[in-house]
Design a protein around this motif. Structure first.
Motif, short mmCIF file in Angstrom:
data_model
loop_
_atom_site.label_atom_id
_atom_site.label_comp_id
_atom_site.label_asym_id
_atom_site.label_seq_id
_atom_site.Cartn_x
_atom_site.Cartn_y
_atom_site.Cartn_z
N GLU A 100 -65.17 89.27 -20.64
CA GLU A 100 -64.50 88.79 -19.44
C GLU A 100 -63.06 88.38 -19.79
O GLU A 100 -62.84 87.59 -20.71
CB GLU A 100 -65.24 87.59 -18.85
N GLU B 192 -59.78 86.54 -18.41
CA GLU B 192 -59.36 85.62 -17.35
C GLU B 192 -58.11 86.13 -16.65
O GLU B 192 -57.28 86.80 -17.24
CB GLU B 192 -59.08 84.23 -17.94
N GLY B 193 -58.02 85.78 -15.38
CA GLY B 193 -56.86 86.15 -14.60
C GLY B 193 -56.09 84.93 -14.14
O GLY B 193 -56.41 83.80 -14.48
N PRO C 108 -58.83 88.80 -12.72
CA PRO C 108 -59.83 88.78 -13.80
C PRO C 108 -60.37 90.19 -14.00
O PRO C 108 -60.53 90.95 -13.03
CB PRO C 108 -60.88 87.81 -13.30
#
Length: 978
Positions: free
Chosen positions: A838, A840-841, A851
């Protein structure tokens, strides 16, 4: 010593041999573990070992920084001595210091002069420094340098002077008939401009584009021609500019990118590589500023694996240029020097008093205008920067460690005056003022410059952190081409004048590979003309007694401004085919900003420019004159104030001799009272077998951190013989366990056992990381070999240990996953392991950064392993492509702290074989069937028939390095008639 000295033939070689001779030597010279590891060492007490609980260093190797706990790559002293046909000699000795300092250069020269048969002394010894930020440097008596490194230690001073003396002695002993040639190529992959674009106080563009670096990669090649066969390499002198600032504060002594580069070039050329810095003052590690992020040129504080990659890129370019010399295939024919065996060798050594208007080295260099406008700034208080009471967020309070005062950050009273107002009235007010830095940064009050001629090659040696402007100015003023003088970066060429006479100029701060270039606000014609004049005007006449009242005051009329450089150059008959402009040699006079950059406002690099606004022209013009003198030109004239040089040098000679006499005695006395080391050197933990993408460790008892500085090698068995495979140049780091409380007592009693650990990684890489001829650690049998010393009976006793053998095996972690059977009887599988991460955005950004879910694979190789070294940490870093920040396919992944060496992140299978069992249409029993890649999957040839089962067996999947799947896949059973 005379202010001007021409190197004369040594008594032992006065007759000469009629040909050039050259010799070289390389000596390991890593100061003791426990010394703080350079500028970025952690803060700490003088005995504590950072983050190591109660461990302490009983050798007291650090004062204001935390002790190092190991060596990632060993430092070295390397020397090359060249002798001309008439017997004249010159020695260049390289070390991995942070900066050069006069007294240790002088101490080394005194040691060499004690052996006149060597023919080397103060007039013909050059100390070239790599400017390494991750090595201890305790040789400076100037207290200001301690802020960047650590406090002076006479033990270090005497050790390094001795190492440099030995290297020169061995190089002299190695003198052989030689040929020398040189070539230049262009290399821009690992460096960028150190500070890039800026805006001057008057709003004009200043600084430089991030790509504005000296890309010259210059190689001098010395080959032995004494034999009848092919000439054998002796030495390679490399000149290129780049800050060794690839690492962060890891408390490990390291040679930064220089170590891997030297390792690879040594192995490629089979000679001794001697590194010299070029425009190091304006060249720092690249960080995707003028290259695409997908070139993976992230180097600023990006740690050891990336430093290895930089070394690889550099070594390939150096080796290609080195081969060009013999092949006569230069990249730049105009600066190619063919091999010669009889060219003249001569050098000149001269000390200058400094500018008549600035007769002392200075620091801080505060702008007078700020004080006139009610914001007086104090030099030295903010060493090296100029700090004012109303500058920034209360910088004086910050420096003093006090709470931020409640006063405003700007002075409410502005008289509205400037230095221009006084100068227009005929009052030559200086534009800047500084504090003397003699004793704070500089160890002498004069300027030391040298030049060396080898045939058609000129090497100039500047006691400075040289900038590109100066480097190119020296090269273009000493070549054989007229009217090509480099004067500096002229931003006005990119400006456009408007009908109202104002100018629109680019904003230099927006220049990068991905930059959204913008313009500055309109600028008056007056300011643009001044900017042009500061760069382009002839500086001739600024350093004269007649101009003394005006030398540090700038005329209001732009036509009268003395610009960056004097516009004189050598006539073609005195010029050279190739000039090598070397910085960081012999002594340190700080960054040497050009006149324009000095005058554009207060900044850090200007603050360290020691000799005033015309420092760069002062250095460049004198070096040009020295080069001309070596090629038939007139002697270099003395400067006004030359009479101060002789007493300055006499004082430093006296200091160096006193330090040498007292220091040598002090070191002997210190070593005589050292306790013995406990235990005999022996293996503690044998190394374990290791698969690729893992590490193995060897622990042994050796000597103390003062007595022992173990050299570690890993050998590989090839047939029946053991051959060296990896060494301490970054391939085999070493760490040390310091004594804790009870251990300190046992140390004092002579019973403490010092436990060392050697670290070796087995892996596959994106490139050949050790000049092995392969990108992966070869499978086979290995061992550690240790060369060290321990103290026994009050004496230093060498030891040698060999570890038990260990094996390197292919990685067995590949997987064959998701085996499927289609309705048509086709069997397929995917290759792994794959991982989804994953990312992150930041949806509040403009535009939003979304994201993402990133799949790493097809084969996601391991990132790291469990290690006793504090550096190793499993933490991935992702970089988004600024042009496609939300495109998951454009991500670039790094793991800067995961490994010492450059591991491959992902890969794919080279082949997949299936295994079919059971009765088929044509074949009974078990058979192997080749798979074919179809998109993201591998498909078995043919069909699976009823009664047959298929799977990918163990070792059925292999990558290009021989890594394989250690477990078979699941099986599928056929359902179709065949």
């Amino acid at each position: 010593m005379a202010a001007l000295a021409l190197a004369l033939p040594a008594s032992a070689a006065a007759q000469g041999t009629g040909v050039i001779r050259a010799g070289a030597a390389s000596i390991g010279a890593s100061w003791h573990v426990g010394a703080s590891a350079g500028q970025y060492a952690s803060d700490g007490s003088f005995v504590s070992v950072h983050d190591a609980g109660p461990e302490t260093d009983p050798g007291f190797h650090s004062t204001r920084r935390a002790s190092s706990y190991g060596i990632q790559s060993r430092l070295s002293v390397r020397a090359v001595v060249v002798e001309g046909p008439d017997g004249a000699r010159h020695a260049i000795v390289k070390n991995d210091f942070y900066i050069p300092q006069d007294l240790i250069w002088r101490r080394t020269a005194h040691m060499l002069e004690a052996k006149p048969e060597l023919g080397i002394g103060r007039e013909n010894l050059t100390m070239a420094v790599t400017h390494n930020h991750s090595s201890p440097m305790y040789s400076s008596t100037a207290w200001g340098v301690w802020a960047f490194q650590d406090v002076y230690d006479v033990r270090f001073f005497e050790y390094y002077a001795t190492m440099m003396r030995r290297a020169v002695e061995r190089a002299v002993a190695d003198l052989r008939p030689a040929r020398v040639g040189a070539s230049v190529s262009q290399f821009d992959k690992t460096h960028r401009h150190s500070f890039g674009g800026a805006v001057a106080e008057d709003g004009t563009p200043a600084g430089y584009p991030v790509s504005d670096i000296d890309t010259d990669l210059t190689v001098l090649r010395f080959d032995d021609v004494s034999g009848e066969g092919r000439p054998e390499p002796i030495a390679t002198i490399v000149n290129w500019g780049g800050h060794p600032e690839f690492l962060d504060g890891n408390d490990l002594i390291s040679a930064d990118y220089i170590g891997p580069t030297e390792r690879m070039v040594d192995r490629l050329t089979k000679g001794v590589t001697v590194w010299t810095q070029g425009d190091v003052g304006t060249a720092e590690p690249e960080r995707s500023t003028f290259h695409s992020i997908h070139e993976r040129l992230e180097f600023t504080h990006r740690e050891y694996a990336q430093a290895d990659y930089a070394g690889y890129l550099l070594s390939q370019a150096i080796y290609d240029t080195w081969r060009d010399i013999a092949r006569r295939t230069p990249e730049n024919p105009d600066r190619f020097v063919r091999f010669t065996r009889t060219g003249e060798v001569a050098s000149v050594d001269k000390w200058f008093p400094g500018p008549v208007s600035h007769p002392y080295p200075g620091v801080s260099s505060c702008r007078t205008d700020a004080g006139v406008n009610g914001d007086p700034r104090v030099p030295v208080v903010g060493l090296p920067d100029c700090v004012g009471a109303f500058q920034g967020p209360h910088a004086l309070a910050d420096l003093a460690g006090l709470p931020e005062p409640p006063t405003p950050a700007t002075n409410p009273i502005d008289p509205g005056l400037s230095t221009d107002d006084f100068q227009a009235a005929g009052i030559p007010v200086p534009e800047n003022y500084s504090a003397p830095s003699y004793g704070a940064v500089q160890e002498d009050a004069s300027v030391h410059l040298q030049a060396l001629r080898i045939g058609n090659i000129l090497l100039t040696f500047c006691s400075c952190e040289q900038w590109k402007d100066q480097s190119l100015n020296i090269k273009t003023r000493t070549n054989r081409v007229e009217d090509d003088i480099h004067l500096g970066y002229d931003w006005s060429k990119e400006c456009a004048q408007q009908p109202d006479t104002t100018w629109i100029c680019p904003d230099p701060r927006t220049r990068s590979f991905y930059g959204d270039e913008k313009n500055l606000d309109p600028i008056s014609d007056e300011f643009v003309q001044r900017m042009r004049a500061q760069v382009l005007n002839d500086a001739a006449g600024w350093n004269t007694l007649a101009y003394l009242p005006y030398a540090e005051s700038e005329p209001v009329d732009p036509k009268l401004i003395k610009g960056n450089y004097t516009h004189t150059e050598l006539p073609p008959e005195q010029g050279y085919k190739l000039t090598v402009a070397v910085g960081m040699a012999n002594d340190y006079n700080g960054y040497i900003a050009s006149y324009r950059e000095y005058q554009r406002g207060d900044h850090y690099r200007k603050a360290l420019t020691a000799w005033g606004p015309h420092s760069s022209d002062y250095m460049a013009t004198h070096l040009m004159e020295m080069g001309g003198f070596l090629n038939g030109g007139p002697p270099v004239p003395d400067d006004p104030g030359q009479e101060k040089v002789a007493p300055d040098l006499a004082i430093n000679d006296q200091k160096a001799r006193a330090i040498g006499t007292v220091g040598a005695a002090a070191v002997r006395a210190y070593e005589e009272q050292l306790p013995d080391d406990g235990g005999d050197p022996h293996q503690v933990d044998p190394p374990k077998d290791v698969e690729r993408f893992g590490a193995t460790f060897f622990r042994w008892v050796g000597g103390s951190n003062y007595t022992d500085g173990p050299r570690v090698r890993v050998d590989r068995r090839v047939g029946k013989r053991w051959r060296p495979f990896a060494d301490g140049s970054g391939e085999v780091p070493v760490t040390l366990r310091f004594p804790d409380g009870p251990g300190v007592q046992s140390y004092a009693e002579g019973s403490h056992e010092w436990t060392w650990t050697a670290h070796f990684e087995a892996f596959a890489a994106p490139f050949d990381p050790g000049v092995w001829g392969t990108r992966a650690t070869p499978v086979g049998e290995y061992r550690f070999v240790i060369f060290g010393a321990s103290r026994k009976g009050g004496e230093r006793v060498p030891y040698r240990l060999k570890s038990d053998t260990f094996r390197v095996r292919p990685w067995s972690g590949i997987t064959a996953d998701d085996v499927r059977l289609s309705r048509r009887g086709k069997v397929s599988a995917s290759v792994g392991p794959r991982r989804v991460i994953e990312v992150e955005g930041n949806e509040e950004a403009d535009p939003p950064i979304l994201p993402l879910q990133a799949e790493i694979g097809p084969i996601d190789y391991p990132d790291t392993y469990e290690s006793p070294a504090r550096f190793i940490d499993n933490e991935r870093t992702v970089f988004r492509d600024p042009r496609a920040p939300n495109d998951v396919s454009q991500l670039e992944w790094y793991c800067f702290h995961c490994t010492w060496r450059p591991w491959l992140d992902t890969g794919d299978a080279k082949r997949v074989r299936f295994q079919v069992r059971g009765r088929g249409k044509k074949v009974d029993g078990v058979r192997g069937v080749r798979g074919v890649r179809r998109g993201d999957r591998w498909v078995m040839r043919g069909r699976l028939c009823r009664g047959e089962t298929a799977l990918v067996p163990r070792r059925g999947v292999r990558d290009s390095f021989g890594n394989f799947n250690g477990t078979p896949s699941t099986a599928v059973t056929g359902t179709r008639r065949c």
